[in-house]
Design a protein around this motif. Structure first.
Motif, PDB file in Angstrom:
ATOM      1  N   GLY A   1       0.783  -1.229   0.000  1.00  0.00           N
ATOM      2  CA  GLY A   1       0.000   0.000   0.000  1.00  0.00           C
ATOM      3  C   GLY A   1       0.817   1.281   0.000  1.00  0.00           C
ATOM      4  N   ALA A   2       2.143   1.185  -0.094  1.00  0.00           N
ATOM      5  CA  ALA A   2       2.998   2.372  -0.117  1.00  0.00           C
ATOM      6  C   ALA A   2       3.706   2.462  -1.463  1.00  0.00           C
ATOM      7  CB  ALA A   2       4.031   2.304   1.006  1.00  0.00           C
ATOM      8  N   ALA A   3       3.892   3.691  -1.951  1.00  0.00           N
ATOM      9  CA  ALA A   3       4.558   3.909  -3.232  1.00  0.00           C
ATOM     10  C   ALA A   3       6.070   3.946  -3.040  1.00  0.00           C
ATOM     11  CB  ALA A   3       4.090   5.224  -3.840  1.00  0.00           C
ATOM     12  N   TYR A   4       6.787   3.358  -4.000  1.00  0.00           N
ATOM     13  CA  TYR A   4       8.253   3.354  -4.001  1.00  0.00           C
ATOM     14  C   TYR A   4       8.736   3.803  -5.369  1.00  0.00           C
ATOM     15  CZ  TYR A   4       8.227   0.697   0.348  1.00  0.00           C
ATOM     16  OH  TYR A   4       8.042   0.304   1.646  1.00  0.00           O
ATOM     17  N   VAL A   5       9.763   4.643  -5.383  1.00  0.00           N
ATOM     18  CA  VAL A   5      10.401   5.083  -6.624  1.00  0.00           C
ATOM     19  C   VAL A   5      11.878   4.731  -6.505  1.00  0.00           C
ATOM     20  CG1 VAL A   5      10.992   7.045  -8.081  1.00  0.00           C
ATOM     21  CG2 VAL A   5       8.731   6.914  -7.047  1.00  0.00           C
ATOM     22  N   ASN A   6      12.351   3.909  -7.429  1.00  0.00           N
ATOM     23  CA  ASN A   6      13.734   3.412  -7.410  1.00  0.00           C
ATOM     24  C   ASN A   6      14.098   2.811  -6.056  1.00  0.00           C
ATOM     25  OD1 ASN A   6      14.118   4.118 -10.051  1.00  0.00           O
ATOM     26  ND2 ASN A   6      15.086   6.063  -9.584  1.00  0.00           N
ATOM     27  N   GLY A   7      13.154   2.093  -5.460  1.00  0.00           N
ATOM     28  CA  GLY A   7      13.400   1.402  -4.202  1.00  0.00           C
ATOM     29  C   GLY A   7      13.261   2.243  -2.959  1.00  0.00           C
ATOM     30  N   LYS A   8      13.045   3.542  -3.095  1.00  0.00           N
ATOM     31  CA  LYS A   8      12.894   4.418  -1.935  1.00  0.00           C
ATOM     32  C   LYS A   8      11.431   4.760  -1.734  1.00  0.00           C
ATOM     33  CE  LYS A   8      17.441   6.473  -2.430  1.00  0.00           C
ATOM     34  NZ  LYS A   8      18.194   7.697  -2.664  1.00  0.00           N
ATOM     35  N   ARG A   9      10.971   4.675  -0.478  1.00  0.00           N
ATOM     36  CA  ARG A   9       9.568   4.932  -0.168  1.00  0.00           C
ATOM     37  C   ARG A   9       9.229   6.403  -0.375  1.00  0.00           C
ATOM     38  NH1 ARG A   9       6.015   5.914   4.077  1.00  0.00           N
ATOM     39  NH2 ARG A   9       4.122   4.685   3.911  1.00  0.00           N
ATOM     40  N   VAL A  10       8.052   6.643  -0.935  1.00  0.00           N
ATOM     41  CA  VAL A  10       7.561   7.998  -1.166  1.00  0.00           C
ATOM     42  C   VAL A  10       6.541   8.314  -0.074  1.00  0.00           C
ATOM     43  CG1 VAL A  10       6.329   9.500  -2.773  1.00  0.00           C
ATOM     44  CG2 VAL A  10       7.882   7.753  -3.649  1.00  0.00           C
ATOM     45  N   LEU A  11       6.737   9.428   0.620  1.00  0.00           N
ATOM     46  CA  LEU A  11       5.810   9.823   1.677  1.00  0.00           C
ATOM     47  C   LEU A  11       4.527  10.384   1.077  1.00  0.00           C
ATOM     48  CD1 LEU A  11       8.205  11.642   4.160  1.00  0.00           C
ATOM     49  CD2 LEU A  11       7.256   9.346   4.361  1.00  0.00           C
ATOM     50  N   SER A  12       3.405  10.069   1.704  1.00  0.00           N
ATOM     51  CA  SER A  12       2.137  10.643   1.275  1.00  0.00           C
ATOM     52  C   SER A  12       2.023  12.065   1.816  1.00  0.00           C
ATOM     53  CB  SER A  12       0.975   9.792   1.795  1.00  0.00           C
ATOM     54  OG  SER A  12       0.882   9.894   3.202  1.00  0.00           O
ATOM     55  N   VAL A  13       1.071  12.815   1.312  1.00  0.00           N
ATOM     56  CA  VAL A  13       0.862  14.190   1.784  1.00  0.00           C
ATOM     57  C   VAL A  13       0.502  14.184   3.266  1.00  0.00           C
ATOM     58  CG1 VAL A  13      -0.592  16.227   1.538  1.00  0.00           C
ATOM     59  CG2 VAL A  13       0.216  15.025  -0.500  1.00  0.00           C
ATOM     60  N   ALA A  14      -0.325  13.218   3.697  1.00  0.00           N
ATOM     61  CA  ALA A  14      -0.708  13.130   5.101  1.00  0.00           C
ATOM     62  C   ALA A  14       0.500  12.868   5.985  1.00  0.00           C
ATOM     63  CB  ALA A  14      -1.752  12.043   5.289  1.00  0.00           C
ATOM     64  N   GLU A  15       1.417  11.995   5.539  1.00  0.00           N
ATOM     65  CA  GLU A  15       2.626  11.710   6.324  1.00  0.00           C
ATOM     66  C   GLU A  15       3.530  12.942   6.391  1.00  0.00           C
ATOM     67  OE1 GLU A  15       3.440   6.991   5.594  1.00  0.00           O
ATOM     68  OE2 GLU A  15       3.793   8.368   3.913  1.00  0.00           O
ATOM     69  N   MET A  16       3.595  13.698   5.320  1.00  0.00           N
ATOM     70  CA  MET A  16       4.413  14.908   5.322  1.00  0.00           C
ATOM     71  C   MET A  16       3.847  15.956   6.267  1.00  0.00           C
ATOM     72  SD  MET A  16       5.481  15.060   1.314  1.00  0.00           S
ATOM     73  CE  MET A  16       6.141  16.701   1.418  1.00  0.00           C
ATOM     74  N   ARG A  17       2.499  16.091   6.278  1.00  0.00           N
ATOM     75  CA  ARG A  17       1.858  17.048   7.193  1.00  0.00           C
ATOM     76  C   ARG A  17       2.109  16.659   8.647  1.00  0.00           C
ATOM     77  NH1 ARG A  17      -3.615  16.801   4.597  1.00  0.00           N
ATOM     78  NH2 ARG A  17      -3.222  17.851   2.663  1.00  0.00           N
ATOM     79  N   ASP A  18       1.981  15.354   8.938  1.00  0.00           N
ATOM     80  CA  ASP A  18       2.182  14.880  10.306  1.00  0.00           C
ATOM     81  C   ASP A  18       3.630  15.050  10.762  1.00  0.00           C
ATOM     82  OD1 ASP A  18      -0.471  14.186  10.389  1.00  0.00           O
ATOM     83  OD2 ASP A  18      -0.110  12.050   9.992  1.00  0.00           O
ATOM     84  N   ALA A  19       4.577  14.950   9.820  1.00  0.00           N
ATOM     85  CA  ALA A  19       5.998  15.054  10.156  1.00  0.00           C
ATOM     86  C   ALA A  19       6.428  16.486  10.444  1.00  0.00           C
ATOM     87  CB  ALA A  19       6.845  14.464   9.043  1.00  0.00           C
ATOM     88  N   GLY A  20       5.664  17.428   9.934  1.00  0.00           N
ATOM     89  CA  GLY A  20       6.131  18.694  10.263  1.00  0.00           C
ATOM     90  C   GLY A  20       5.831  19.950   9.728  1.00  0.00           C
TER      91      GLY A  20
END
Length: 64
Positions: free
Chosen positions: A45-64
């Motif tokens: 259920g999580a997006a990855y680009v070249n093997g690295k996880r991409v944060l969702s907008v909600a995760e970015m908002r929660d982080a800071g």
């Protein structure tokens, strides 16, 4: 762009079954960009680009 076009770029996206989950219905895709090939995939259920996880907008908002 002088890079050759790959068949994945020229073909339309695969038909997705709406009853399947995203991880089951989306195969890994290689996209040819001006900077080289990029692997795009969905795992657990999580997006990855070249093997690295991409944060969702909600995760970015929660982080800071």
């Amino acid at each position: 762009m002088n890079a050759p076009l790959l068949p994945q770029v020229l073909m339309p996206p695969p038909v997705v079954d709406p009853s399947a989950s995203a991880a089951e219905s989306l195969p890994p895709t290689v996209w040819q960009s001006a900077f080289g090939p990029i692997l795009i995939e969905v795992r657990d259920g999580a997006a990855y680009v070249n093997g690295k996880r991409v944060l969702s907008v909600a995760e970015m908002r929660d982080a800071g």
